[in-house]
Design a protein around this motif. Structure first.
Motif, PDB file in Angstrom:
ATOM      1  N   GLU A   1       0.824  -1.203   0.000  1.00  0.00           N
ATOM      2  CA  GLU A   1       0.000   0.000   0.000  1.00  0.00           C
ATOM      3  C   GLU A   1       0.865   1.264   0.000  1.00  0.00           C
ATOM      4  O   GLU A   1       0.454   2.314  -0.482  1.00  0.00           O
ATOM      5  CB  GLU A   1      -0.925  -0.034   1.226  1.00  0.00           C
TER       6      GLU A   1
ATOM      7  N   ALA B   1      -2.158   5.077  -3.838  1.00  0.00           N
ATOM      8  CA  ALA B   1      -2.016   6.297  -3.050  1.00  0.00           C
ATOM      9  C   ALA B   1      -0.575   6.466  -2.573  1.00  0.00           C
ATOM     10  O   ALA B   1      -0.006   7.558  -2.636  1.00  0.00           O
ATOM     11  CB  ALA B   1      -2.969   6.275  -1.861  1.00  0.00           C
TER      12      ALA B   1
ATOM     13  N   ARG C   1       2.785   9.658  -3.168  1.00  0.00           N
ATOM     14  CA  ARG C   1       3.333  10.487  -2.089  1.00  0.00           C
ATOM     15  C   ARG C   1       4.513  11.307  -2.617  1.00  0.00           C
ATOM     16  O   ARG C   1       5.270  10.838  -3.478  1.00  0.00           O
ATOM     17  CB  ARG C   1       3.774   9.616  -0.916  1.00  0.00           C
TER      18      ARG C   1
ATOM     19  N   PHE D   1      -3.347   9.458   3.953  1.00  0.00           N
ATOM     20  CA  PHE D   1      -2.669   8.180   3.735  1.00  0.00           C
ATOM     21  C   PHE D   1      -1.836   7.804   4.956  1.00  0.00           C
ATOM     22  O   PHE D   1      -1.831   6.663   5.409  1.00  0.00           O
ATOM     23  CB  PHE D   1      -1.765   8.239   2.501  1.00  0.00           C
TER      24      PHE D   1
ATOM     25  N   TYR E   1      -3.973   6.492   7.624  1.00  0.00           N
ATOM     26  CA  TYR E   1      -4.501   5.159   7.302  1.00  0.00           C
ATOM     27  C   TYR E   1      -3.420   4.086   7.404  1.00  0.00           C
ATOM     28  O   TYR E   1      -3.645   3.008   7.961  1.00  0.00           O
ATOM     29  CB  TYR E   1      -5.088   5.182   5.885  1.00  0.00           C
ATOM     30  N   PHE E   2      -2.240   4.396   6.906  1.00  0.00           N
ATOM     31  CA  PHE E   2      -1.251   3.335   6.731  1.00  0.00           C
ATOM     32  C   PHE E   2      -0.226   3.249   7.863  1.00  0.00           C
ATOM     33  O   PHE E   2       0.200   2.150   8.229  1.00  0.00           O
ATOM     34  CB  PHE E   2      -0.509   3.521   5.402  1.00  0.00           C
ATOM     35  N   PHE E   3       0.170   4.385   8.403  1.00  0.00           N
ATOM     36  CA  PHE E   3       1.301   4.353   9.328  1.00  0.00           C
ATOM     37  C   PHE E   3       0.929   4.506  10.799  1.00  0.00           C
ATOM     38  O   PHE E   3       1.599   3.974  11.663  1.00  0.00           O
ATOM     39  CB  PHE E   3       2.304   5.466   8.982  1.00  0.00           C
TER      40      PHE E   3
END
Lengths: 1009, 103, 189
Positions: free
Chosen positions: A716, A903, A907, B40, B43-45
C-alpha cells in the motif's frame, strides 16, 4: 547406642537405614577417584556415603563448599558429569543427578584441584570484592574495558565448562492435553491426582524426583492408610500409572507455567541409566495444555544466615534427614543442629535414633513447639534456646561451631562437630503459581508469601499453599482433586478418604521460622554470612547495596546478584528480602518480591530444540526434478528452504567456466532450467480479473484468455512487493506466478485483501506452486526441442506469440505451456503435474542434449536476466524501491481508479526525481567484476564520510557481452546515464560508467528469433 | 502459547496455527487515488498501540485460513472475544462486564 | 493410478517405509485431489456432482459408501476432495463440477499434496510430537480433520480410524514430514 555398621558402598552408610538395596551397587568416579554407590543414590548421597563433603568451590570467592540440600534447590554441589567424551554436562546438581554405573563426575570452578584451589585467593581479597565491585572498579580508564578488563573478567567468569563435542543424544517432544495436571507427587499431589483420576477425567501427574513421595523421602513415622507413607506413595503412583486416564511422570520438572494453563515439563529419560537404549531420547519436553492445574510443589527449607555458614558439612536439616532416611547415609558422626523452626528437631531425633551423636540443638527461639524439649531430653540431646551459632571452624569441612546466647557479646562456647544441620523455616514453593501471574499474599505470622488471587484455572495445595498438618493437607488435596474433576466435566466423582497418622502429628512442620540474618551476622558484623551460596552473596553485601541507594528489591538483586545464579535463589530470596527490608526499615511485603520467571530449574538446550536438529532443523524442500539435476551433476544452492540447481560443472570446469558455457549455450542453442520453485497461485472466479486489477499495478481485465503479462505488485505504501508473470487461462481463471521467496507472503497478502477489503468479489485463491513442476526451455532452439512432444497446441509465432499460455498435452500428460522468457531468448516454460516431471524431463533432455542444448542453473539464470536488465525482487529491490525507481513505470496502468499502492505511489517523497533509480554500470576496465553491495560515489577524493549515491545490486561476468556488467541503484540515476562514477573499495577505486539496464540485444529481437 | 478461539472453526486452537495481522477496524479508504498524503499517513502508518484492550486482526493461517478480529488485553494477554471479519466492533464495556462476572 | 498415457506417477516418497512396534508409516498411494471453494448457495449442487455431501461442520470429513472418495472440511468455504482415482481422472471430476454451473472454484492439486498414513496404537502420540492440537478421540474423533502444524510444517490431519491418520502435506515438505514422524516414532513407549 552402638556405632553404625559400615558397608562397602561407603563408610557412612547406616545399616538398616534408607530405602536402597545394599546388594545393588554402581561404580563411578569423582575427580578420577573410583567410588561405589548404591542404585538409587544421587551423586550427593553417594559422595556423602563415601565421606566426601567437599563437592565444589563457590563462584566468586572459590570457597570450599559441600552439598546444602538433597534436592533441586541445590546451590553448591554443581559438577561436570559425563557418560563418555561427547556426553559431558556441566553444572549438574549432585543432589539431583542419580548415579549410574560408569558415571564420571568432576568438580568445577577450581584449579589445580578441589582441595587446593588457586582461585581461593579471591576469598582473601574479598574485602575488595564486595557487591558492585565490578561496576565500580573497571570503569576507568574507559578504553581498558574492551581490551583489558572485559576479556580477563570473562575468562575468569562462568560456571563450569561447556562441552566441546556435538551432543550425540536425541531429544523428544510431546504436546499433551489433559483435564487436570498435578505438579508434585508428594502426599498432597498424589491424593489430588487420585481423587481426580478416580472420577475418570484425564490426569497428568509429574514430579521432579525419581520416585513419588515428596517430603516422604525424609519424613518417616508417617502412616497412610495403615502403611508406611513412602510405601503408600509408591503404591499410589503405581495404581495411578495403571489407569488409562492417567499419565505418571517421574524425573519430570514443571519448569514453566504459561498463559491459559500451558505448562512446560522436562522429563529426564536416560540421565540415570547406565546403558540407555539407542532409541531412547535423553530428555522429553512435554508441552501440556491442562484444563485445570493443581500445584502441589511443596516447600523449600531455608538455611540459617550466620558467620561462615558455608563450610562443607553444613547443610539443611531436611537434607540430612533425606540422606539418612532415604539413602541410608549419615552426614556425620557428630552433628550439630541450628534451628529457628521445629522441623529441625525431627531431623535431630532421626539422626540420634540412627546412632549419630547430636551434641547440641541450638534454637534461636525461646523454645520449640510443644513436646519437643522433652523429646530431646528423652533422647539425651542438649537444647540451647535463645542461642545462635556465631562462628564455625574447619577448612575443607566444618569441625566446630561457636554458640552463644542471643544478644550477648561474649566469645561463646565452642562445640566440636563434623556436620551442622540447620533450618530457618520453610519457603512455600510458589514459583509456578507466581509464573501463572497469580498474586501472592504475605503471611506475617509465619513470615512467608502464599498464593493469593489466582490468575488462571489452578489451585495450590499442601505445603506450597501453606497448609500445615498431614490431615489437613490430605483433606485439602482430595477436595481439590474432586473440585477440579467436577470443573472439567466429571459427574460421578467418588468421595475418597485417606487415613493418615504421624508420629510428629500436632507439631507444626511447615510453619514458623525466621528470615534474615541471625546472631553474629547483624548490621555491625563484617562476617561472611552467606545468603546466596552460589553467587557468594552475604548479608553484608545486601546491606551495602541498600546503603548505596538500591531501594527496590529488583535493584538489590541486580547489584548483589542475589538469587541470580542457576538455582535462582530458591534458598536465598527470602533471606535477602528480609535483610533488605530490615536495612530499609520497611516490612517485607512493602519491599516486595522479585519476579519469579521460568524456568524453575535449568532446562537443557536439547530439550527446547527437541527433534529440530540435523535434518529436521528446517525443512529442506526439493523440487520434483531434483534427482534429474543430481544425476546430471548439479551443484545446488540454498534459496530459502529450497535446494536449487546452481550450475552444472563439466569435468575440469570451475564455476566461472561452467556458468560462462551455460550462458553461451542458452543464447546459441538452448538450455533447460528448473523454474518449479516460483510461487504459483490459481485465481478462479468471475471477479478474478477485477481482483488482480486491484492487486497489481497492471490492467488485467483487458488481457485476453491465452495471453500473459508481467505484473508488478506493490504494498500500500507504493514500494515493490513482488513480481511475476500472470497468464489468463480463461475468462475466470488466471495462473499467477510469484517470486520463489515471495510465494507464501504473496498468497497471504492477496488473501488479506480478498477476505477483508474486497470480500464481495467472487474469486478464490489456491496455491498450485507444488502442483506444477516447471521446466524452462530457453534459447533459439527451444521450440524445436519441445515441439515433437506437444499435442494440441499450435506453437507457431503467429498462433502462440511471446507472452502467451496454452493448455494441452506434452509427453502424454497435461501441460500449461507458457511462452515467456527470463533470458531474453525465445523461451517456453513447460508446466507439468509434478509426479510426471521426471519422465517429461527425461524425454525433453534426451532430445535437447542431442541438439547441443545444456542444463543451466540459477547462476546462469541470474547472469542472463541481468544481461537483459530484468530485475529480481529482493535483490535489485529492497522494500524501498518503487516501480518508477526500477524503471517499471510502463507496468503501471494509468486508467485504473484503484490498486494497492496507488495512493502510496503518489506520495511526494516517492515521486522525487532524485530518488535512487535502477541503472546499469559498466566498469572502465571490462575485466573487473564489481562487488554486489559496493557503494557508489561521484567524487572519490571527497573526505570520509563520502556522499554515497547508491549501491551495486547485481554484478556478474557476462561471457555473452565479453565484459562485466552490473545493475545498481543510484540517486537520480537515469539522469546520470553516460556519467562516470566511482566505486571505492578498500584496495582501489573502480571507475564505472552509468548505462541503461539492458546490456544484450537491446532491441529485444531475440525473443522471437 | 495462547489458545485462540477461531470464530470459523468454532473452537479454541493453539496459537502457532495463527498469525497476528495488526490492528483491526481500519478501513481502506474508498477513493484511494485521491487520498491526501496526510490521510494516507493516518490510514497506513499511524497506530494507537494501546495498553489494555485492543481490537486486532488474526488469521488462522494454518487452520481454516480465515482472517478474523479479536479483542485482547495486552497486559493480561487474555482474549475478551473473537469475531468474524466484517462484523462490527463489539461493545467493549459490555464485554468487560461480561468477562468480569464470569471470571 | 496411471496417467492417461500410462506414464507412472513418481511419488515424492517413493519406496519410503517406516515403522516401529507401535506405529506404521506408509506413503499413501497417489490420489486425485481437488481444492474446492464455494459459498453456501452452491453446496448442494456441488455435493450432487461429486456424490458426497460437502460437510458444513468444521473439522469434519465425509467418506462415500465405497470408501474411494472423501471430502474434508478445511475452512468455511474450503474443502479438500480426495479420490483414489480408480474411476476416472481429475479432469473428469473438474468437468462434472463445472457442469453444475454454480459459483465455485475447483483446482487440481493432486500432485501438490502427498500423504503419509500413520497407523497403529501409537499413531496419535507420534503425531503429538509435533502437532499442538488435542488428538484424543474425545477432541479429535474418527473423521475429524484439520489443517494444522506438524513440527515446522503445515499439514492436514485426518483421523480415518481410532488408530489411523492420514497426514497430507505439500510434496516438498513430505521429506521433512516423513523424517519427523520417523524420529517421533522412535519415541513411542
Amino acid at each position: 547406642m552402638s556405632a553404625p555398621h559400615r558397608m562397602t558402598s561407603g563408610a557412612n552408610r547406616v545399616a538398616g537405614a534408607g530405602r536402597l538395596t545394599p546388594a545393588r551397587t554402581a561404580r563411578f568416579t569423582f575427580d578420577g577417584k573410583q567410588l561405589t554407590a548404591l542404585e538409587g543414590d544421587t551423586l550427593a548421597s553417594a559422595l556423602l556415603a563415601n565421606g566426601i563433603h567437599l563437592m565444589g568451590r563457590s563462584f566468586k570467592y572459590h570457597r570450599p563448599r559441600g552439598v546444602l540440600s538433597a534436592g533441586a534447590e541445590e546451590p553448591n554441589a554443581l559438577m561436570g558429569v559425563s557418560r563418555d567424551a561427547a556426553r559431558y554436562q556441566p553444572n549438574v546438581r549432585a543432589s539431583v543427578q542419580e548415579v549410574f554405573d560408569g558415571m564420571r563426575a568432576n568438580s568445577q570452578n577450581r584449579w589445580p584441584s578441589l582441595a587446593f584451589d588457586v582461585g581461593a585467593v579471591n576469598d582473601a581479597l574479598s574485602p575488595f570484592l564486595a557487591a558492585g565491585f565490578y561496576y565500580k572498579t573497571f570503569m576507568w580508564p574507559r578504553a581498558a574495558w574492551e581490551r583489558l578488563y572485559e576479556p580477563n573478567i570473562r575468562a575468569a567468569a562462568g560456571l563450569g565448562v561447556a562441552p566441546t563435542e556435538p551432543d550425540p543424544d536425541r531429544y523428544a517432544s510431546r504436546y499433551a492435553h489433559c483435564d487436570v495436571l498435578v505438579v508434585g507427587g508428594g502426599v498432597a499431589g498424589l491424593s489430588a491426582a487420585l481423587a481426580a483420576a478416580e472420577s475418570g477425567v484425564s490426569v497428568i501427574l509429574c514430579d521432579e524426583q525419581a520416585e513419588m513421595g515428596g517430603a516422604l523421602h525424609h519424613e518417616v513415622g508417617i502412616s497412610i492408610n495403615g502403611e508406611d507413607g513412602f510405601e503408600w506413595a509408591q503404591k499410589t503412583a503405581r495404581r495411578l500409572a495403571f489407569m488409562d486416564n492417567v499419565e505418571v511422570l517421574t524425573r519430570t520438572t514443571a519448569f514453566g507455567y504459561y498463559a491459559q494453563n500451558f505448562v512446560g515439563l522436562t522429563e529426564r529419560v536416560t540421565d540415570h541409566l547406565a546403558s540407555p537404549r539407542s532409541d531412547q531420547p535423553r530428555e522429553r519436553l512435554w508441552q501440556v495444555r491442562a484444563r485445570r492445574v493443581i500445584l502441589a510443589t511443596g516447600a523449600i527449607e531455608r538455611h540459617m544466615v550466620f558467620p561462615d555458614n558455608d563450610r562443607p558439612g553444613i547443610m539443611l536439616a531436611s537434607a540430612a534427614r533425606t540422606f539418612l532416611n532415604h539413602y541410608g547415609v549419615a552426614v556425620g558422626s557428630k552433628v550439630g543442629v541450628y534451628a529457628a523452626c521445629d522441623s529441625a528437631y525431627e531431623a535431630a531425633f532421626d539422626l540420634k535414633r540412627a546412632g549419630i551423636e547430636i551434641p547440641v540443638i541450638v534454637d534461636t527461639r525461646d523454645g520449640p513447639g510443644e513436646g519437643l524439649l522433652s523429646a530431646a531430653a528423652d533422647l539425651g540431646i542438649e537444647v540451647l534456646t535463645r542461642h545462635g551459632v556465631i562462628a564455625t571452624g574447619g577448612r575443607l569441612r566444618v569441625s566446630s561451631i561457636r554458640v552463644r546466647p542471643i544478644g550477648s557479646s561474649d566469645g561463646g562456647r565452642k562445640i566440636a562437630v563434623d556436620a551442622l544441620i540447620m533450618s530457618a523455616g520453610w519457603t512455600p514453593a510458589i514459583h509456578l503459581f507466581s509464573q501463572s501471574r497469580g498474586k501472592v499474599t504475605w503471611d506475617a505470622e509465619n513470615s512467608r508469601f502464599l498464593p493469593g488471587a489466582y490468575a488462571q484455572d489452578c489451585l495450590s495445595i499442601g505445603a506450597c499453599n501453606g497448609t500445615a498438618g498431614l490431615q489437613e493437607i490430605v483433606e485439602e488435596a482430595l477436595a481439590s482433586g474432586e473440585l477440579m474433576a467436577r470443573a472439567t466435566g466429571a459427574e460421578d466423582v467418588p468421595k475418597l478418604s485417606v487415613a493418615v497418622e504421624s508420629r510428629a502429628e500436632g507439631r507444626s512442620q511447615w510453619t514458623s521460622g525466621m528470615a534474615g540474618a541471625g546472631e553474629g551476622a547483624g548490621a555491625d558484623s563484617a562476617a561472611k554470612a552467606f545468603v546466596d551460596f552460589q553467587n557468594d552473596v552475604t548479608a553484608k553485601d545486601i546491606r551495602l547495596a541498600v546503603r548505596e541507594g538500591m531501594h527496590s528489591i529488583e535493584h538489590v538483586k541486580r547489584f548483589t546478584t542475589n538469587g541470580m545464579a542457576t538455582d535462582q535463589g530458591k534458598t536465598s530470596n527470602m533471606h535477602g528480602l528480609a535483610i533488605a527490608a530490615e536495612t530499609l526499615g520497611k516490612s517485607i511485603p512493602e519491599v516486595g518480591l522479585t519476579t519469579f520467571r521460568a524456568p524453575y530449574t535449568p532446562v537443557t538446550f536439547g530439550a527446547i530444540v527437541g527433534h529440530s536438529r540435523g535434518a529436521l532443523f528446517d525443512p529442506v524442500r526439493k523440487t520434483a526434478l531434483h534427482e534429474c539435476w543430481e544425476t546430471n551433476g548439479a551443484i545446488f544452492e540454498d534459496v530459502g528452504q529450497w535446494k536449487r540447481a546452481w550450475y552444472f560443472p563439466r569435468v575440469g570446469e570451475d564455476m566461472h567456466q561452467a556458468v560462462a558455457r551455460e550462458c553461451r549455450t542458452v543464447r546459441e542453442t538452448a538450455g533447460l532450467f528448473d523454474a518449479s520453485t516460483l510461487g504459483k497461485i490459481e485465481v478462479v472466479g468471475p471477479d478474478a480479473a477485477k481482483f488482480l486489477d486491484l492487486m497489481y499495478t497492471n490492467a488485467w481485465s483487458s488481457l485476453a484468455p491465452g495471453r500473459s503479462k508481467y505484473g508488478v505488485m506493490l504494498r500500500e505504501d507504493g514500494y515493490i512487493y513482488d513480481d511475476g508473470v500472470v497468464g489468463r487461462l480463461a475468462e475466470d481463471r488466471f495462473h499467477v506466478t510469484t517470486t520463489t521467496g515471495g510465494a507464501p507472503r504473496v498468497l497471504h497478502h492477496m488473501e488479506d485483501y480478498l477476505q477483508t477489503e474486497f470480500p464481495d468479489l467472487d474469486v478464490w485463491l489456491t496455491s498450485i506452486t507444488e502442483q506444477w513442476a516447471v521446466i524452462a526451455v530457453q534459447g533459439p532452439k527451444a521450440r524445436e526441442i519441445i515441439a515433437p512432444f506437444v499435442e494440441g497446441i499450435d506453437m507457431s509465432d503467429e498462433a502462440m506469440p511471446h507472452m502467451s499460455v496454452r493448455e494441452g498435452v506434452i509427453c502424454g500428460v497435461p501441460t500449461r505451456l507458457f511462452r515467456m522468457s527470463f533470458t531474453g531468448e525465445r523461451g517456453f516454460e513447460v508446466n507439468v503435474p509434478a509426479d510426471y516431471a521426471r519422465s517429461v524431463f527425461e524425454a525433453l533432455w534426451e532430445r535437447a542434449e542431442a541438439m547441443g542444448a545444456c542444463l543451466y542453473g540459477t547462476e546462469t539464470m541470474h547472469v542472463l536476466r541481468a544481461e537483459k536488465g530484468y530485475i529480481i525482487v529482493g535483490q535489485d529491490t529492497d522494500g524501498t524501491v518503487t516501480p518508477h525507481d526500477a524503471g517499471l513505470s510502463w507496468a503501471i496502468s494509468k486508467k485504473k481508479p484503484d490498486f494497492v499502492g496507488i495512493a502510496g505511489l503518489r506520495r511526494s517523497d516517492l515521486v522525487r526525481t532524485d530518488r535512487k533509480q535502477l541503472v546499469g554500470l559498466t566498469t572502465k576496465d571490462p575485466r573487473i567484476v564489481l562487488d554486489e553491495g559496493a557503494q557508489i560515489v561521484a567524487d572519490p577524493n571527497e573526505k570520509i564520510p563520502m556522499t554515497m549515491l547508491g549501491h551495486v545490486t547485481s554484478s556478474y561476468w557476462s561471457d555473452n557481452c565479453g565484459r562485466s556488467i552490473a545493475l545498481a541503484v543510484v540517486a537520480g540515476g537515469r539522469e546520470r546515464i553516460g556519467q562516470t562514477l566511482y566505486v571505492p573499495m578498500p584496495d582501489r577505486t573502480i571507475e564505472v560508467e552509468v548505462t541503461s539496464t539492458v546490456f544484450f540485444d537491446k532491441e529485444g529481437g531475440r525473443l522471437n528469433g | 502459547m495462547l489458545l485462540i478461539h477461531c470464530p470459523y472453526c468454532a473452537e479454541e486452537r493453539p496459537e502457532i496455527e495463527f498469525r497476528h495481522a495488526g490492528e483491526a477496524h481500519i478501513a481502506r479508504p474508498d477513493a484511494m487515488a485521491d487520498l491526501s498524503e496526510e490521510a494516507f499517513q493516518g490510514y497506513f502508518f499511524i497506530r494507537d498501540n494501546r495498553k489494555g484492550e485492543v481490537f486486532e486482526r488474526w488469521r488462522h493461517i494454518h487452520g481454516c485460513g480465515r482472517f478474523f478480529n479479536a479483542v485482547r488485553n495486552t497486559i493480561t494477554d487474555k482474549f475478551l472475544a473473537t469475531y468474524e471479519a466484517g462484523k462490527p466492533k463489539p461493545d467493549l464495556d459490555a464485554l468487560k462486564a461480561q468477562k468480569g462476572t464470569s471470571a | 493410478m496411471d496417467s492417461p498415457v500410462g506414464m507412472e506417477r513418481i511419488h515424492p516418497l517413493q519406496n519410503r517405509r517406516g515403522a516401529s512396534a507401535h506405529v506404521g508409516l506408509t506413503p499413501a498411494p497417489p490420489a486425485i485431489r481437488i481444492a474446492l471453494r464455494a459459498g453456501g448457495d452452491a453446496l448442494s449442487a456441488l455435493s450432487m456432482a461429486i456424490g458426497l455431501d460437502l460437510p458444513r461442520a468444521p473439522k469434519t470429513a465425509v467418506v462415500n459408501g465405497d470408501g474411494d472418495r472423501s471430502v474434508l472440511w478445511l475452512g468455511p468455504d474450503e474443502w479438500l476432495l480426495i479420490d483414489d482415482g480408480e474411476n476416472g481422472e481429475a479432469a473428469d471430476l473438474l468437468a462434472r463440477l463445472a457442469e453444475t454451473g454454480v459459483l465455485h472454484s475447483a483446482v487440481d492439486v493432486s500432485h501438490r499434496n502427498t500423504a503419509i498414513m500413520v497407523t497403529g496404537e501409537a499413531a496419535a502420540s507420534v503425531l503429538a510430537a509435533g502437532c499442538p492440537q488435542d488428538l484424543s478421540l474425545k477432541a479429535f474423533p474418527v473423521n475429524a480433520c484439520s489443517r494444522t502444524v506438524l513440527g515446522k510444517i503445515e499439514v492436514v490431519i485426518w483421523r480415518m480410524a481410532d488408530d489411523m491418520f492420514r497426514v497430507e502435506c505439500w510434496r516438498s515438505f513430505s521429506d521433512y514430514a516423513f523424517a519427523f514422524l520417523s524420529e517421533a516414532a522412535k519415541d513411542v513407549r
